[in-house]
Write a protein that holds these residues in place. Structure first.
Motif, PDB file in Angstrom:
ATOM      1  N   GLU A  17       0.787  -1.223   0.000  1.00 32.45           N
ATOM      2  CA  GLU A  17       0.000   0.000   0.000  1.00 32.45           C
ATOM      3  C   GLU A  17       0.825   1.282   0.000  1.00 32.45           C
ATOM      4  O   GLU A  17       0.383   2.312  -0.503  1.00 32.45           O
ATOM      5  N   LYS A  18       2.045   1.258   0.507  1.00 27.81           N
ATOM      6  CA  LYS A  18       2.881   2.454   0.530  1.00 27.81           C
ATOM      7  C   LYS A  18       3.809   2.539  -0.678  1.00 27.81           C
ATOM      8  O   LYS A  18       4.564   3.489  -0.823  1.00 27.81           O
ATOM      9  N   THR A  19       3.732   1.552  -1.539  1.00 27.79           N
ATOM     10  CA  THR A  19       4.592   1.515  -2.716  1.00 27.79           C
ATOM     11  C   THR A  19       4.150   2.560  -3.733  1.00 27.79           C
ATOM     12  O   THR A  19       2.971   2.693  -4.022  1.00 27.79           O
ATOM     13  N   VAL A  20       5.118   3.294  -4.246  1.00 25.05           N
ATOM     14  CA  VAL A  20       4.854   4.307  -5.267  1.00 25.05           C
ATOM     15  C   VAL A  20       5.528   3.859  -6.558  1.00 25.05           C
ATOM     16  O   VAL A  20       6.718   3.538  -6.566  1.00 25.05           O
ATOM     17  N   VAL A  21       4.758   3.828  -7.645  1.00 21.86           N
ATOM     18  CA  VAL A  21       5.277   3.471  -8.960  1.00 21.86           C
ATOM     19  C   VAL A  21       5.067   4.671  -9.873  1.00 21.86           C
ATOM     20  O   VAL A  21       3.948   5.159 -10.003  1.00 21.86           O
ATOM     21  N   HIS A  22       6.151   5.130 -10.474  1.00 21.49           N
ATOM     22  CA  HIS A  22       6.087   6.320 -11.331  1.00 21.49           C
ATOM     23  C   HIS A  22       6.908   6.063 -12.593  1.00 21.49           C
ATOM     24  O   HIS A  22       8.043   5.605 -12.519  1.00 21.49           O
ATOM     25  N   LEU A  23       6.331   6.371 -13.739  1.00 31.16           N
ATOM     26  CA  LEU A  23       7.030   6.248 -15.009  1.00 31.16           C
ATOM     27  C   LEU A  23       7.458   7.625 -15.479  1.00 31.16           C
ATOM     28  O   LEU A  23       6.632   8.521 -15.618  1.00 31.16           O
ATOM     29  N   ASN A  24       8.757   7.806 -15.709  1.00 28.13           N
ATOM     30  CA  ASN A  24       9.267   9.038 -16.295  1.00 28.13           C
ATOM     31  C   ASN A  24       9.136   8.888 -17.800  1.00 28.13           C
ATOM     32  O   ASN A  24       9.883   8.124 -18.414  1.00 28.13           O
ATOM     33  N   PRO A  25       8.185   9.589 -18.418  1.00 30.41           N
ATOM     34  CA  PRO A  25       7.928   9.389 -19.847  1.00 30.41           C
ATOM     35  C   PRO A  25       9.060   9.858 -20.751  1.00 30.41           C
ATOM     36  O   PRO A  25       9.234   9.327 -21.840  1.00 30.41           O
ATOM     37  N   SER A  26       9.852  10.807 -20.330  1.00 32.97           N
ATOM     38  CA  SER A  26      10.938  11.320 -21.167  1.00 32.97           C
ATOM     39  C   SER A  26      12.049  10.292 -21.355  1.00 32.97           C
ATOM     40  O   SER A  26      12.619  10.173 -22.430  1.00 32.97           O
ATOM     41  N   TYR A  27      12.347   9.558 -20.299  1.00 32.75           N
ATOM     42  CA  TYR A  27      13.457   8.605 -20.343  1.00 32.75           C
ATOM     43  C   TYR A  27      12.997   7.159 -20.280  1.00 32.75           C
ATOM     44  O   TYR A  27      13.811   6.239 -20.352  1.00 32.75           O
ATOM     45  N   ARG A  28      11.697   6.947 -20.104  1.00 30.85           N
ATOM     46  CA  ARG A  28      11.113   5.614 -19.950  1.00 30.85           C
ATOM     47  C   ARG A  28      11.784   4.840 -18.824  1.00 30.85           C
ATOM     48  O   ARG A  28      12.137   3.677 -18.950  1.00 30.85           O
ATOM     49  N   LEU A  29      11.943   5.528 -17.712  1.00 35.03           N
ATOM     50  CA  LEU A  29      12.476   4.898 -16.511  1.00 35.03           C
ATOM     51  C   LEU A  29      11.341   4.684 -15.524  1.00 35.03           C
ATOM     52  O   LEU A  29      10.573   5.601 -15.247  1.00 35.03           O
ATOM     53  N   LEU A  30      11.236   3.487 -15.023  1.00 34.76           N
ATOM     54  CA  LEU A  30      10.224   3.148 -14.036  1.00 34.76           C
ATOM     55  C   LEU A  30      10.846   3.297 -12.661  1.00 34.76           C
ATOM     56  O   LEU A  30      11.852   2.655 -12.349  1.00 34.76           O
ATOM     57  N   ASP A  31      10.276   4.160 -11.851  1.00 33.71           N
ATOM     58  CA  ASP A  31      10.779   4.446 -10.503  1.00 33.71           C
ATOM     59  C   ASP A  31       9.817   3.810  -9.504  1.00 33.71           C
ATOM     60  O   ASP A  31       8.624   4.123  -9.495  1.00 33.71           O
ATOM     61  N   ILE A  32      10.335   2.915  -8.675  1.00 41.09           N
ATOM     62  CA  ILE A  32       9.525   2.234  -7.661  1.00 41.09           C
ATOM     63  C   ILE A  32      10.124   2.564  -6.303  1.00 41.09           C
ATOM     64  O   ILE A  32      11.308   2.352  -6.073  1.00 41.09           O
ATOM     65  N   ARG A  33       9.290   3.087  -5.396  1.00 41.30           N
ATOM     66  CA  ARG A  33       9.766   3.506  -4.073  1.00 41.30           C
ATOM     67  C   ARG A  33       8.941   2.860  -2.965  1.00 41.30           C
ATOM     68  O   ARG A  33       7.806   2.468  -3.176  1.00 41.30           O
ATOM     69  N   ASN A  34       9.535   2.812  -1.789  1.00 36.84           N
ATOM     70  CA  ASN A  34       8.892   2.282  -0.579  1.00 36.84           C
ATOM     71  C   ASN A  34       8.544   0.810  -0.702  1.00 36.84           C
ATOM     72  O   ASN A  34       7.500   0.370  -0.213  1.00 36.84           O
ATOM     73  N   ALA A  35       9.424   0.036  -1.334  1.00 35.89           N
ATOM     74  CA  ALA A  35       9.146  -1.389  -1.486  1.00 35.89           C
ATOM     75  C   ALA A  35      10.445  -2.184  -1.526  1.00 35.89           C
ATOM     76  O   ALA A  35      11.254  -1.992  -2.419  1.00 35.89           O
ATOM     77  N   VAL A  36      10.626  -3.061  -0.550  1.00 32.11           N
ATOM     78  CA  VAL A  36      11.709  -4.037  -0.613  1.00 32.11           C
ATOM     79  C   VAL A  36      11.136  -5.218  -1.394  1.00 32.11           C
ATOM     80  O   VAL A  36      10.158  -5.827  -0.980  1.00 32.11           O
ATOM     81  N   LEU A  37      11.716  -5.501  -2.546  1.00 31.48           N
ATOM     82  CA  LEU A  37      11.139  -6.481  -3.469  1.00 31.48           C
ATOM     83  C   LEU A  37      12.090  -7.636  -3.736  1.00 31.48           C
ATOM     84  O   LEU A  37      13.306  -7.509  -3.578  1.00 31.48           O
ATOM     85  N   ASP A  38      11.514  -8.752  -4.176  1.00 25.39           N
ATOM     86  CA  ASP A  38      12.297  -9.893  -4.645  1.00 25.39           C
ATOM     87  C   ASP A  38      12.425  -9.869  -6.162  1.00 25.39           C
ATOM     88  O   ASP A  38      13.451 -10.259  -6.708  1.00 25.39           O
ATOM     89  N   LYS A  39      11.353  -9.413  -6.833  1.00 29.48           N
ATOM     90  CA  LYS A  39      11.340  -9.467  -8.293  1.00 29.48           C
ATOM     91  C   LYS A  39      10.368  -8.439  -8.854  1.00 29.48           C
ATOM     92  O   LYS A  39       9.328  -8.169  -8.246  1.00 29.48           O
ATOM     93  N   ILE A  40      10.714  -7.899 -10.008  1.00 29.33           N
ATOM     94  CA  ILE A  40       9.839  -6.994 -10.755  1.00 29.33           C
ATOM     95  C   ILE A  40       9.697  -7.573 -12.157  1.00 29.33           C
ATOM     96  O   ILE A  40      10.698  -7.856 -12.815  1.00 29.33           O
ATOM     97  N   SER A  41       8.458  -7.777 -12.595  1.00 26.60           N
ATOM     98  CA  SER A  41       8.208  -8.309 -13.933  1.00 26.60           C
ATOM     99  C   SER A  41       7.345  -7.331 -14.708  1.00 26.60           C
ATOM    100  O   SER A  41       6.463  -6.679 -14.136  1.00 26.60           O
ATOM    101  N   VAL A  42       7.586  -7.243 -16.004  1.00 25.25           N
ATOM    102  CA  VAL A  42       6.826  -6.355 -16.885  1.00 25.25           C
ATOM    103  C   VAL A  42       6.188  -7.215 -17.972  1.00 25.25           C
ATOM    104  O   VAL A  42       6.891  -7.936 -18.694  1.00 25.25           O
ATOM    105  N   TYR A  43       4.856  -7.140 -18.070  1.00 23.15           N
ATOM    106  CA  TYR A  43       4.102  -7.902 -19.062  1.00 23.15           C
ATOM    107  C   TYR A  43       3.390  -6.947 -20.012  1.00 23.15           C
ATOM    108  O   TYR A  43       2.915  -5.894 -19.586  1.00 23.15           O
ATOM    109  N   ASP A  44       3.278  -7.355 -21.273  1.00 20.20           N
ATOM    110  CA  ASP A  44       2.517  -6.545 -22.211  1.00 20.20           C
ATOM    111  C   ASP A  44       1.034  -6.861 -22.065  1.00 20.20           C
ATOM    112  O   ASP A  44       0.636  -7.696 -21.246  1.00 20.20           O
TER     113      ASP A  44
END
Length: 90
Positions: free
Chosen positions: A15-42
């Motif tokens: 619930e405290k995780t913030v996901v933000h996409l920087n459209p200029s550089y196409r960088l995905l910024d994820i904050r407030n989350a200790v993660l094991d894995k990040i997957s991207v699906y179309d």
């Protein structure tokens, strides 16, 4: 606006995780989350990128510049729990 994000109703673990996409550089910024894995699906459910996290950092930056314009789903995983976010790359 060239970004959006949607939370699943039952992902209180993230619930405290913030996901933000920087459209200029196409960088995905994820904050407030200790993660094991990040997957991207179309939109068809095909895996486009997977990143295994080996640190306990709460901030992650993922380069999505190789992805085409479209809608993608980000799956955040930690301790067999997961949350999904939707992003749109324009």
């Amino acid at each position: 606006m060239s970004e959006s994000f949607v939370s699943e109703a039952d992902d209180s673990f993230f619930e405290k995780t913030v996901v933000h996409l920087n459209p200029s550089y196409r960088l995905l910024d994820i904050r407030n989350a200790v993660l094991d894995k990040i997957s991207v699906y179309d939109i068809l459910g095909q895996l486009q990128k997977a990143v295994v996290i080996l640190t306990n950092r709460e901030e992650h930056v993922i380069d999505l510049s190789q992805l085409s314009k479209g809608t993608y789903f980000i799956v955040l995983e930690k301790d067999n729990k997961e949350a999904r976010r939707k992003i749109i790359i324009n």
